[in-house]
Scaffold this motif. Sequence first.
Motif, PDB file in Angstrom:
ATOM      1  N   LEU A  16       0.825  -1.191   0.000  1.00 58.76           N
ATOM      2  CA  LEU A  16       0.000   0.000   0.000  1.00 58.76           C
ATOM      3  C   LEU A  16       0.870   1.256   0.000  1.00 58.76           C
ATOM      4  CD1 LEU A  16      -2.790   1.313   0.095  1.00 58.76           C
ATOM      5  CD2 LEU A  16      -2.726   1.112   2.591  1.00 58.76           C
ATOM      6  N   ALA A  17       1.952   1.215   0.796  1.00 60.39           N
ATOM      7  CA  ALA A  17       2.875   2.347   0.835  1.00 60.39           C
ATOM      8  C   ALA A  17       3.544   2.552  -0.522  1.00 60.39           C
ATOM      9  CB  ALA A  17       3.928   2.140   1.921  1.00 60.39           C
ATOM     10  N   TRP A  18       3.869   1.442  -1.204  1.00 55.16           N
ATOM     11  CA  TRP A  18       4.469   1.534  -2.540  1.00 55.16           C
ATOM     12  C   TRP A  18       3.526   2.246  -3.505  1.00 55.16           C
ATOM     13  CZ3 TRP A  18       8.772   0.671  -5.466  1.00 55.16           C
ATOM     14  CH2 TRP A  18       8.594   0.542  -6.849  1.00 55.16           C
ATOM     15  N   ASN A  19       2.277   1.800  -3.508  1.00 54.90           N
ATOM     16  CA  ASN A  19       1.302   2.399  -4.410  1.00 54.90           C
ATOM     17  C   ASN A  19       1.045   3.864  -4.062  1.00 54.90           C
ATOM     18  OD1 ASN A  19       0.957  -0.011  -5.836  1.00 54.90           O
ATOM     19  ND2 ASN A  19      -0.668  -0.733  -4.455  1.00 54.90           N
ATOM     20  N   PHE A  20       1.044   4.167  -2.768  1.00 50.71           N
ATOM     21  CA  PHE A  20       0.824   5.542  -2.309  1.00 50.71           C
ATOM     22  C   PHE A  20       1.975   6.435  -2.732  1.00 50.71           C
ATOM     23  CE2 PHE A  20       0.682   8.793   1.162  1.00 50.71           C
ATOM     24  CZ  PHE A  20      -0.598   9.275   0.897  1.00 50.71           C
ATOM     25  N   ASN A  21       3.176   5.891  -2.739  1.00 53.74           N
ATOM     26  CA  ASN A  21       4.387   6.638  -3.052  1.00 53.74           C
ATOM     27  C   ASN A  21       4.621   6.777  -4.560  1.00 53.74           C
ATOM     28  OD1 ASN A  21       7.125   7.738  -2.107  1.00 53.74           O
ATOM     29  ND2 ASN A  21       7.782   6.052  -3.417  1.00 53.74           N
ATOM     30  N   ALA A  22       4.144   5.791  -5.313  1.00 52.99           N
ATOM     31  CA  ALA A  22       4.443   5.733  -6.745  1.00 52.99           C
ATOM     32  C   ALA A  22       3.723   6.832  -7.518  1.00 52.99           C
ATOM     33  CB  ALA A  22       4.058   4.369  -7.301  1.00 52.99           C
ATOM     34  N   SER A  23       4.311   7.220  -8.649  1.00 50.25           N
ATOM     35  CA  SER A  23       3.707   8.258  -9.497  1.00 50.25           C
ATOM     36  C   SER A  23       3.591   7.821 -10.952  1.00 50.25           C
ATOM     37  CB  SER A  23       4.540   9.542  -9.415  1.00 50.25           C
ATOM     38  OG  SER A  23       5.886   9.304  -9.812  1.00 50.25           O
ATOM     39  N   ILE A  24       3.881   6.550 -11.237  1.00 52.35           N
ATOM     40  CA  ILE A  24       3.933   6.073 -12.618  1.00 52.35           C
ATOM     41  C   ILE A  24       2.596   6.228 -13.345  1.00 52.35           C
ATOM     42  CG2 ILE A  24       3.364   3.679 -11.998  1.00 52.35           C
ATOM     43  CD1 ILE A  24       5.918   4.731 -14.678  1.00 52.35           C
ATOM     44  N   THR A  25       1.493   6.179 -12.609  1.00 54.40           N
ATOM     45  CA  THR A  25       0.179   6.254 -13.259  1.00 54.40           C
ATOM     46  C   THR A  25      -0.082   7.612 -13.897  1.00 54.40           C
ATOM     47  OG1 THR A  25      -0.850   6.845 -11.145  1.00 54.40           O
ATOM     48  CG2 THR A  25      -0.866   4.508 -11.762  1.00 54.40           C
ATOM     49  N   PHE A  26       0.597   8.648 -13.394  1.00 54.38           N
ATOM     50  CA  PHE A  26       0.377   9.972 -13.989  1.00 54.38           C
ATOM     51  C   PHE A  26       1.626  10.604 -14.572  1.00 54.38           C
ATOM     52  CE2 PHE A  26       0.399  10.300  -9.322  1.00 54.38           C
ATOM     53  CZ  PHE A  26       1.478  11.140  -9.086  1.00 54.38           C
ATOM     54  N   PHE A  30       5.466  12.034 -18.947  1.00 52.75           N
ATOM     55  CA  PHE A  30       6.799  12.642 -19.059  1.00 52.75           C
ATOM     56  C   PHE A  30       7.740  11.830 -19.945  1.00 52.75           C
ATOM     57  CE2 PHE A  30       6.836  15.022 -14.710  1.00 52.75           C
ATOM     58  CZ  PHE A  30       6.149  16.078 -15.284  1.00 52.75           C
ATOM     59  N   LEU A  31       7.278  10.725 -20.508  1.00 49.42           N
ATOM     60  CA  LEU A  31       8.179   9.811 -21.212  1.00 49.42           C
ATOM     61  C   LEU A  31       9.062  10.525 -22.220  1.00 49.42           C
ATOM     62  CD1 LEU A  31       9.138   6.932 -21.910  1.00 49.42           C
ATOM     63  CD2 LEU A  31       7.260   6.836 -23.579  1.00 49.42           C
ATOM     64  N   GLU A  32       8.463  11.282 -23.120  1.00 49.53           N
ATOM     65  CA  GLU A  32       9.249  11.903 -24.193  1.00 49.53           C
ATOM     66  C   GLU A  32      10.222  12.939 -23.654  1.00 49.53           C
ATOM     67  OE1 GLU A  32       7.277  13.139 -27.742  1.00 49.53           O
ATOM     68  OE2 GLU A  32       5.781  11.550 -27.615  1.00 49.53           O
ATOM     69  N   ALA A 327      -2.535  18.008 -10.416  1.00 47.87           N
ATOM     70  CA  ALA A 327      -3.253  19.289 -10.469  1.00 47.87           C
ATOM     71  C   ALA A 327      -2.868  20.066 -11.720  1.00 47.87           C
ATOM     72  CB  ALA A 327      -2.962  20.111  -9.220  1.00 47.87           C
ATOM     73  N   PHE A 328      -1.575  20.068 -12.035  1.00 46.18           N
ATOM     74  CA  PHE A 328      -1.109  20.784 -13.216  1.00 46.18           C
ATOM     75  C   PHE A 328      -1.652  20.152 -14.490  1.00 46.18           C
ATOM     76  CE2 PHE A 328       2.186  21.260 -16.576  1.00 46.18           C
ATOM     77  CZ  PHE A 328       1.999  22.603 -16.816  1.00 46.18           C
ATOM     78  N   PHE A 329      -1.547  18.838 -14.586  1.00 47.77           N
ATOM     79  CA  PHE A 329      -2.045  18.151 -15.779  1.00 47.77           C
ATOM     80  C   PHE A 329      -3.533  18.416 -15.973  1.00 47.77           C
ATOM     81  CE2 PHE A 329       1.353  14.640 -15.017  1.00 47.77           C
ATOM     82  CZ  PHE A 329       2.334  15.461 -15.546  1.00 47.77           C
ATOM     83  N   ASP A 330      -4.284  18.376 -14.892  1.00 44.11           N
ATOM     84  CA  ASP A 330      -5.728  18.590 -14.973  1.00 44.11           C
ATOM     85  C   ASP A 330      -6.043  20.007 -15.451  1.00 44.11           C
ATOM     86  OD1 ASP A 330      -8.494  17.429 -14.205  1.00 44.11           O
ATOM     87  OD2 ASP A 330      -8.481  19.360 -13.177  1.00 44.11           O
TER      88      ASP A 330
END
Length: 462
Positions: A16-26, A30-32, A327-330
């Motif tokens: 749960l902490a991993w998922n809470f910490n991760a940002s890969i979903t959003f 930034f890939l390019e 927030a920025f992306f939205d």
Amino acid sequence: MAQLWGGRFTGSINELAWNFNASITFDKRFLEVDVRGSKAHASMLAKQGIISEEEKEQIVNGLDSILQDVIDGKLEITTKYEDIHSFLEANLIDRIGDAGKKVHTGRSRNDQVALDMRLYARGEVEHMSELLRNMLNCLNGIMKDNLDTYMPGFTHLQKAQPVTLAHHIGAYYEMFKRDLLRMKDIYNRMNYCPLGAGALAGTTYPLDREYTAELLDFFGPTLNSMDSVSDRDYLIEFMSALSTIMMHLSRFSEEVIIWNSNEYRFVTIDDAYSTGSSIMPQKKNPDIAELVRGKTGRVYGDLMSLLTTMKGIPLAYNKDMQEDKEAFFDAVDNTSNCLTLFTDMLATIKFNKSAMEKSAMMGFTNATDAADYLVNKGMPFRDAHSVIGKLVLYCIDKNCSIDELAIDELKSFSEMFDSDIYNAISLETCVNKRLTIGAPSPDAMKKVISINEEFIKNYSLK
């Protein structure tokens, strides 16, 4: 779980902490820019002799192949990775081996994230500028086509004085013009490269930060490594500008909604930008304008979210700052969509010129000019104001306009009225005699339209 850290740890992180910490979903968007930044960093490392030319080529080719595979659907970005940076580095090492382990030399994830955000935000500033230019071109076109389309001008939503549609639309042109100029200001302040700032205190490697900045089209490197990784004021400034754009769109939407109503009938919205009712077959609703008006509050909320996130963070980087992205992306996504859709809707809208002119006639918008007529005949203004006020009340009782009264009726209010009153208070005269720059007369508006065309022709973001 693929991560860039772990040597310090003996146990595994809670799921749960991993998922809470991760940002890969959003942050996968930034890939390019992450690829671009990493290629520039590798080129600088090779130039400085920190890695070999061969290693640089391996890194650059490996990064390009990963990007292409993701674009082609051959490689998936999954939640196995903590963020887009670990995704890229892990896949790079898998493809090119030890050379891939050197791509992060002289770099922290802090300045890497800061770079990605600047590159991405800069691209969005450029995109928003194009959308605003499209809007301005659309508005200027409407102005050129409606120099003699008479309509009421309003204060307090009450009909006030006659103007033209060109003049009314020109007010929005000025608003969106300032929005476009704000993009230039933001670009000039944000366009400095944070890469090389490290975690917060730079690095002992002999980096050439000026070279990296040049490769990435920045004006130069940032000048304080702590500030480089720990502030997002350029995002706040951009989101504030987006909020202002949305405010202008919301005001315009409100007018389109009013103008589209049965009571006004000033406009007909194209079917492509309207919807119907599930129960009332006669309805044609201005849903796009209403949604633009509604999404304005959402963009405001995004700005407040980031302001609140940043307000209590000590130097330097803190994990709170990961909250800047969603927030920025939205805010960017919603403003971009709203600006695009509203411009397209406006380009296809039909203006009911006869309804606008009739509304101006029946709204006593020429009352001020009627008072000025008496003043020019020698009556003190305050007395003229009173006479016309009584005259308007008389017309309301008769359900007619001032122009429709016979000269004998007018003379019953003042002997100063003569037959020239009808020309003096015609909509054409009321508008055309206002000749100062910024006023609604065709001559004044033509000058403004010419200025607008020069502005768009010569505008440059950089």
